[in-house]
Design a protein around this motif. Structure first.
Motif, short mmCIF file in Angstrom:
data_model
loop_
_atom_site.label_atom_id
_atom_site.label_comp_id
_atom_site.label_asym_id
_atom_site.label_seq_id
_atom_site.Cartn_x
_atom_site.Cartn_y
_atom_site.Cartn_z
N ASP A 11 61.89 -3.38 20.93
CA ASP A 11 62.02 -2.05 21.52
C ASP A 11 62.60 -2.11 22.93
OD1 ASP A 11 61.03 -0.91 19.23
OD2 ASP A 11 58.96 -0.87 19.96
N ASP A 12 62.32 -3.21 23.66
CA ASP A 12 62.82 -3.31 25.03
C ASP A 12 64.24 -3.86 25.10
OD1 ASP A 12 62.54 -5.99 24.49
OD2 ASP A 12 61.08 -6.38 26.07
N GLY A 13 64.88 -4.13 23.96
CA GLY A 13 66.24 -4.61 23.95
C GLY A 13 66.39 -6.12 23.90
N SER A 14 65.30 -6.85 24.05
CA SER A 14 65.40 -8.31 23.97
C SER A 14 65.47 -8.73 22.50
CB SER A 14 64.21 -8.97 24.67
OG SER A 14 63.02 -8.63 24.01
N ILE A 15 65.99 -9.93 22.28
CA ILE A 15 66.12 -10.42 20.91
C ILE A 15 64.83 -11.10 20.48
CG2 ILE A 15 67.34 -12.04 19.41
CD1 ILE A 15 69.81 -11.62 21.10
N ASP A 16 64.30 -10.65 19.35
CA ASP A 16 63.11 -11.30 18.77
C ASP A 16 63.55 -12.60 18.13
OD1 ASP A 16 61.35 -9.27 19.41
OD2 ASP A 16 61.65 -8.22 17.50
N THR A 17 62.81 -13.64 18.36
CA THR A 17 63.10 -14.90 17.68
C THR A 17 62.17 -15.01 16.50
OG1 THR A 17 61.61 -16.04 19.17
CG2 THR A 17 63.93 -16.11 19.72
N PRO A 18 62.72 -15.38 15.37
CA PRO A 18 61.86 -15.51 14.18
C PRO A 18 60.85 -16.61 14.40
CG PRO A 18 64.04 -16.40 13.73
CD PRO A 18 64.08 -15.79 15.09
N PRO A 19 59.69 -16.49 13.79
CA PRO A 19 58.69 -17.54 13.94
C PRO A 19 59.20 -18.85 13.37
CG PRO A 19 58.02 -15.97 12.24
CD PRO A 19 59.27 -15.44 12.88
N ALA A 20 58.89 -19.92 14.04
CA ALA A 20 59.30 -21.25 13.55
C ALA A 20 58.57 -21.54 12.26
CB ALA A 20 58.99 -22.30 14.60
N ARG A 21 59.25 -22.18 11.37
CA ARG A 21 58.60 -22.57 10.12
C ARG A 21 57.60 -23.67 10.43
NH1 ARG A 21 63.33 -22.60 5.56
NH2 ARG A 21 63.63 -20.37 5.58
N SER A 22 56.42 -23.51 9.91
CA SER A 22 55.37 -24.48 10.21
C SER A 22 55.65 -25.84 9.60
CB SER A 22 54.01 -23.95 9.73
OG SER A 22 54.07 -23.73 8.34
N SER A 23 56.23 -25.85 8.44
CA SER A 23 56.57 -27.12 7.80
C SER A 23 57.51 -26.85 6.63
CB SER A 23 55.31 -27.84 7.30
OG SER A 23 54.73 -27.11 6.24
N SER A 24 58.21 -27.86 6.27
CA SER A 24 59.07 -27.74 5.10
C SER A 24 58.30 -28.28 3.90
CB SER A 24 60.37 -28.52 5.31
OG SER A 24 60.09 -29.87 5.52
N ARG A 25 58.73 -27.90 2.75
CA ARG A 25 58.09 -28.35 1.51
C ARG A 25 59.00 -29.34 0.82
NH1 ARG A 25 52.87 -26.41 0.54
NH2 ARG A 25 52.70 -24.40 1.52
N ARG A 26 58.39 -30.39 0.30
CA ARG A 26 59.14 -31.36 -0.50
C ARG A 26 58.46 -31.44 -1.85
NH1 ARG A 26 59.86 -36.79 2.61
NH2 ARG A 26 57.62 -36.65 2.65
N ILE A 27 59.25 -31.72 -2.84
CA ILE A 27 58.73 -31.87 -4.20
C ILE A 27 59.02 -33.29 -4.66
CG2 ILE A 27 58.93 -31.11 -6.59
CD1 ILE A 27 59.74 -28.36 -5.53
N PHE A 28 57.99 -33.96 -5.11
CA PHE A 28 58.12 -35.30 -5.68
C PHE A 28 57.99 -35.16 -7.18
CE2 PHE A 28 56.25 -35.85 -1.49
CZ PHE A 28 57.04 -36.85 -0.95
N LEU A 29 58.90 -35.74 -7.92
CA LEU A 29 58.84 -35.72 -9.38
C LEU A 29 58.43 -37.08 -9.89
CD1 LEU A 29 62.14 -33.74 -10.10
CD2 LEU A 29 59.81 -32.85 -9.95
N CYS A 30 57.61 -37.07 -10.89
CA CYS A 30 57.11 -38.32 -11.45
C CYS A 30 57.12 -38.20 -12.97
CB CYS A 30 55.68 -38.55 -10.94
SG CYS A 30 54.85 -39.95 -11.67
N ARG A 31 57.72 -39.14 -13.62
CA ARG A 31 57.72 -39.15 -15.09
C ARG A 31 56.44 -39.82 -15.57
NH1 ARG A 31 59.45 -41.69 -19.86
NH2 ARG A 31 60.74 -40.35 -21.15
#
Length: 140
Positions: A11-31
């Motif tokens: 509202d005051d004209g400043s740019i909002d910065t998006p919240p930093a992502r807390s962590s990334s997700r990784r997927i491990f596959l196992c047969r």
């Protein structure tokens, strides 16, 4: 201000910065570990190769050849070698503190016995680590 989304202004004209992502997700596959069908297919292949060379496979191989070429059950259990593979791999994962180090927070496996038994053997009994069965995860 090219590349700036007009909705990102406060509202005051400043740019909002998006919240930093807390962590990334990784997927491990196992047969899954070796199943009785995998064992039968390997034995059948070895035996049929021997027949091609003019050798007679051992008598004990004929049953596995029949299992491999007949109507194979899709939900086959782990073989003895498969159970040993799971035990060895669990020791390796524990020695590496894999679950804690990689921050594994969920294990999803198919409803098939070989996948369920592999997942339970590798990750079962670890406090706070849910094992979830999904009927959507299987070979077709």
């Amino acid at each position: 201000m090219d590349g700036v989304d007009p909705d990102s202004f406060s509202d005051d004209g400043s740019i909002d910065t998006p919240p930093a992502r807390s962590s990334s997700r990784r997927i491990f596959l196992c047969r899954h570990a070796e199943s009785t069908n995998n064992e039968a297919e390997r034995t059948a292949h070895e035996s049929l190769t021997a027949i091609w060379r003019g050798e007679l496979p051992p008598r004990c191989a004929w049953r596995k050849i029949a299992q491999a070429v007949s109507s194979r059950p899709l939900d086959s259990p782990l073989s003895e070698a498969g159970r040993e593979q799971v035990e060895r791999q669990r020791r390796v994962l524990d020695a590496l503190a894999f679950v804690a180090r990689e921050r594994v927070d969920l294990v999803v496996h198919s409803h098939l016995a070989r996948a369920r038994d592999t997942a339970r053997g590798l990750f079962g009994g670890i406090a706070g680590l849910p094992l979830v069965e999904s009927a959507e995860l299987f070979e077709r």
